[in-house]
Write a protein that holds these residues in place. Sequence first.
Motif, PDB file in Angstrom:
ATOM      1  N   SER A 191      -8.873  -7.423  -5.752  1.00 53.63           N
ATOM      2  CA  SER A 191     -10.170  -7.888  -5.259  1.00 53.63           C
ATOM      3  C   SER A 191     -10.792  -8.887  -6.231  1.00 53.63           C
ATOM      4  O   SER A 191     -11.386  -9.885  -5.810  1.00 53.63           O
ATOM      5  CB  SER A 191     -11.108  -6.699  -5.059  1.00 53.63           C
ATOM      6  OG  SER A 191     -10.639  -5.858  -4.028  1.00 53.63           O
ATOM      7  N   ALA A 247     -12.251   2.891   6.589  1.00 49.51           N
ATOM      8  CA  ALA A 247     -10.817   2.926   6.311  1.00 49.51           C
ATOM      9  C   ALA A 247     -10.506   3.760   5.076  1.00 49.51           C
ATOM     10  O   ALA A 247      -9.528   4.520   5.053  1.00 49.51           O
ATOM     11  CB  ALA A 247     -10.293   1.498   6.134  1.00 49.51           C
ATOM     12  N   ASP A 248     -11.330   3.645   4.039  1.00 52.77           N
ATOM     13  CA  ASP A 248     -11.057   4.345   2.789  1.00 52.77           C
ATOM     14  C   ASP A 248     -11.491   5.808   2.804  1.00 52.77           C
ATOM     15  O   ASP A 248     -10.943   6.629   2.059  1.00 52.77           O
ATOM     16  CB  ASP A 248     -11.753   3.631   1.629  1.00 52.77           C
ATOM     17  CG  ASP A 248     -11.027   2.366   1.202  1.00 52.77           C
ATOM     18  OD1 ASP A 248     -10.026   2.017   1.852  1.00 52.77           O
ATOM     19  OD2 ASP A 248     -11.452   1.728   0.231  1.00 52.77           O
ATOM     20  N   TRP A 249     -12.482   6.161   3.622  1.00 56.06           N
ATOM     21  CA  TRP A 249     -13.075   7.490   3.533  1.00 56.06           C
ATOM     22  C   TRP A 249     -12.859   8.352   4.774  1.00 56.06           C
ATOM     23  O   TRP A 249     -13.272   9.508   4.786  1.00 56.06           O
ATOM     24  CB  TRP A 249     -14.576   7.368   3.256  1.00 56.06           C
ATOM     25  CG  TRP A 249     -14.867   6.941   1.855  1.00 56.06           C
ATOM     26  CD1 TRP A 249     -15.106   5.675   1.412  1.00 56.06           C
ATOM     27  CD2 TRP A 249     -14.926   7.784   0.698  1.00 56.06           C
ATOM     28  NE1 TRP A 249     -15.313   5.665   0.053  1.00 56.06           N
ATOM     29  CE2 TRP A 249     -15.211   6.948  -0.412  1.00 56.06           C
ATOM     30  CE3 TRP A 249     -14.775   9.151   0.491  1.00 56.06           C
ATOM     31  CZ2 TRP A 249     -15.340   7.443  -1.702  1.00 56.06           C
ATOM     32  CZ3 TRP A 249     -14.898   9.652  -0.797  1.00 56.06           C
ATOM     33  CH2 TRP A 249     -15.175   8.798  -1.881  1.00 56.06           C
ATOM     34  N   THR A 250     -12.222   7.819   5.813  1.00 57.33           N
ATOM     35  CA  THR A 250     -12.067   8.621   7.023  1.00 57.33           C
ATOM     36  C   THR A 250     -11.277   9.899   6.773  1.00 57.33           C
ATOM     37  O   THR A 250     -11.660  10.991   7.214  1.00 57.33           O
ATOM     38  CB  THR A 250     -11.411   7.788   8.156  1.00 57.33           C
ATOM     39  OG1 THR A 250     -11.180   8.627   9.266  1.00 57.33           O
ATOM     40  CG2 THR A 250     -10.094   7.163   7.734  1.00 57.33           C
ATOM     41  N   ALA A 259       0.819  -1.213   0.000  1.00 57.47           N
ATOM     42  CA  ALA A 259       0.000   0.000   0.000  1.00 57.47           C
ATOM     43  C   ALA A 259       0.854   1.265   0.000  1.00 57.47           C
ATOM     44  O   ALA A 259       0.455   2.284  -0.575  1.00 57.47           O
ATOM     45  CB  ALA A 259      -0.925  -0.011   1.212  1.00 57.47           C
ATOM     46  N   GLY A 270     -14.501  -1.300   5.714  1.00 57.16           N
ATOM     47  CA  GLY A 270     -13.911  -0.873   4.452  1.00 57.16           C
ATOM     48  C   GLY A 270     -14.234   0.571   4.121  1.00 57.16           C
ATOM     49  O   GLY A 270     -13.363   1.344   3.680  1.00 57.16           O
ATOM     50  N   ALA A 271     -15.491   0.965   4.328  1.00 57.19           N
ATOM     51  CA  ALA A 271     -15.884   2.344   4.036  1.00 57.19           C
ATOM     52  C   ALA A 271     -15.162   3.323   4.950  1.00 57.19           C
ATOM     53  O   ALA A 271     -14.675   4.378   4.507  1.00 57.19           O
ATOM     54  CB  ALA A 271     -17.394   2.485   4.186  1.00 57.19           C
ATOM     55  N   THR A 287     -20.182   4.043  -0.788  1.00 60.99           N
ATOM     56  CA  THR A 287     -20.006   5.236   0.047  1.00 60.99           C
ATOM     57  C   THR A 287     -19.761   6.462  -0.813  1.00 60.99           C
ATOM     58  O   THR A 287     -20.340   7.535  -0.581  1.00 60.99           O
ATOM     59  CB  THR A 287     -18.828   5.026   1.021  1.00 60.99           C
ATOM     60  OG1 THR A 287     -19.077   3.856   1.804  1.00 60.99           O
ATOM     61  CG2 THR A 287     -18.663   6.217   1.941  1.00 60.99           C
ATOM     62  N   PRO A 346     -16.492   0.862  -0.475  1.00 63.79           N
ATOM     63  CA  PRO A 346     -15.948   2.181  -0.817  1.00 63.79           C
ATOM     64  C   PRO A 346     -16.707   2.848  -1.959  1.00 63.79           C
ATOM     65  O   PRO A 346     -16.935   4.065  -1.929  1.00 63.79           O
ATOM     66  CB  PRO A 346     -14.492   1.869  -1.205  1.00 63.79           C
ATOM     67  CG  PRO A 346     -14.178   0.587  -0.492  1.00 63.79           C
ATOM     68  CD  PRO A 346     -15.457  -0.195  -0.543  1.00 63.79           C
ATOM     69  N   TYR A 359      -6.754   7.858   9.924  1.00 62.19           N
ATOM     70  CA  TYR A 359      -6.727   6.454   9.485  1.00 62.19           C
ATOM     71  C   TYR A 359      -5.904   5.614  10.458  1.00 62.19           C
ATOM     72  O   TYR A 359      -6.307   4.509  10.832  1.00 62.19           O
ATOM     73  CB  TYR A 359      -6.148   6.347   8.075  1.00 62.19           C
ATOM     74  CG  TYR A 359      -5.869   4.926   7.648  1.00 62.19           C
ATOM     75  CD1 TYR A 359      -6.901   4.116   7.192  1.00 62.19           C
ATOM     76  CD2 TYR A 359      -4.584   4.393   7.720  1.00 62.19           C
ATOM     77  CE1 TYR A 359      -6.650   2.791   6.813  1.00 62.19           C
ATOM     78  CE2 TYR A 359      -4.328   3.093   7.347  1.00 62.19           C
ATOM     79  CZ  TYR A 359      -5.367   2.296   6.893  1.00 62.19           C
ATOM     80  OH  TYR A 359      -5.127   0.995   6.534  1.00 62.19           O
TER      81      TYR A 359
END
Length: 406
Positions: free
Chosen positions: A63, A233-236, A38, A230-231, A356, A353, A255
């Motif tokens: 994925s 983690a990706d959008w915070t 990552a 998941g939402a 969202t 994600p 995050y």
Amino acid sequence: MTSRPSGGTTPRPPWQTPEYRAIAVVFVLHGAVAGTLATRIPWIQDRLGLSPAVLGFALLCPSIGAFTAMPTASRLAHRIGERRATRLLIALWCGAIALPALAPAPVFLFAAMLLFGATAGMSDVVMNAHAVSVERHLRRSVMSGLHGLWCVGSLVAGGIGILAAHARVDARLHLGLVAAVLLAAGAAAGRGLLHVRPAPEAPAPRRFALPTKAVLGIGLVGFCATFAEGASADWTAVYLTEVGDAGPGLAAASYTIFMSCMAGTRLAGDRLVRRLGPDRVVRCGGVVAVLGGVLVVASRAPWPAIAGFALLGVGVATVVPLVFAAAGDLGATPGEGVAGVATITYLSGLTAPAVTGWTAGALSYPAAFGLITCVVAVMTVTAGALRPRGGGTSAPASEPAEGALR
């Protein structure tokens, strides 16, 4: 046969047993691979000159690879044994980390990411199935702590990757060295994994293990938890920037705070499971997560929103480990049960994600996390699906539910 605690003695703590230490290292390594790659995605994007759209498709490939390959993992474990399958697939997963940085063109990157995802998903299934066998052997919950160690591995490897990126280390060198170190550690840990023989009456897993009806109820709980995880983690960081008007540093730190809360809760989760049972732990966690979601939706300043995301992380942290453990106890084999529910959770992680983002674009960011809060509420209501069914690890048992351990 492996020695088991007698009825009159207190079992040793899990970390004092070689089979637990071995599977714990496997979980750390799996997390380390994910956390390392990552941090080097920007280097790969810059080297190949990828547009955001092309990079987005490349990041979707893991994925797709995992979702396609995971249902076959239980069949492989049945044919060559859990122990050998875990050793083989964790080695492939550790080796695959070097491939994306070596890709000379986007099409090769797509292929490398598909392979990376396939090995990720299959190793995820077999190591969780083996963890179910270790739980049965030790007759106590260990799954939450193992997933906590996965988070620790990801966070530590991610920190090393950030330092390497800051020092402008070539990602081919960085990922190659990481692959070599992790392969050596995986080979050493693999020697301590538990030997598991399937019970003679156990049927062979299906070639493509889609979820059974018995697993679907458990899968719904896992779907909701993975969706929220998941939402968030990706959008915070985006939420903190767009709604909380946070600066780049504080937004990025949100995050890390979210993931640290998840890791800490998972490491402590097994004690809660032994006291309360998995269904009560998930239900209590759901209440905490709902409160966190409400706080996020209501917040218009950084720190209240960060506190809300922290509560979301605490609330959903133990759910996926307990879902895997429950599914492993319900399947025809641990691998088949885990593969079935993992297919559902990966589908959730794949869609969360995007859903969202679509909701935020059509309505607002608070509306999107209002939807996530409703999803967590569904998780809370359906937590009874994780109630032990006699042979579960949270209930006393005189022998493992399946197979001979030697």
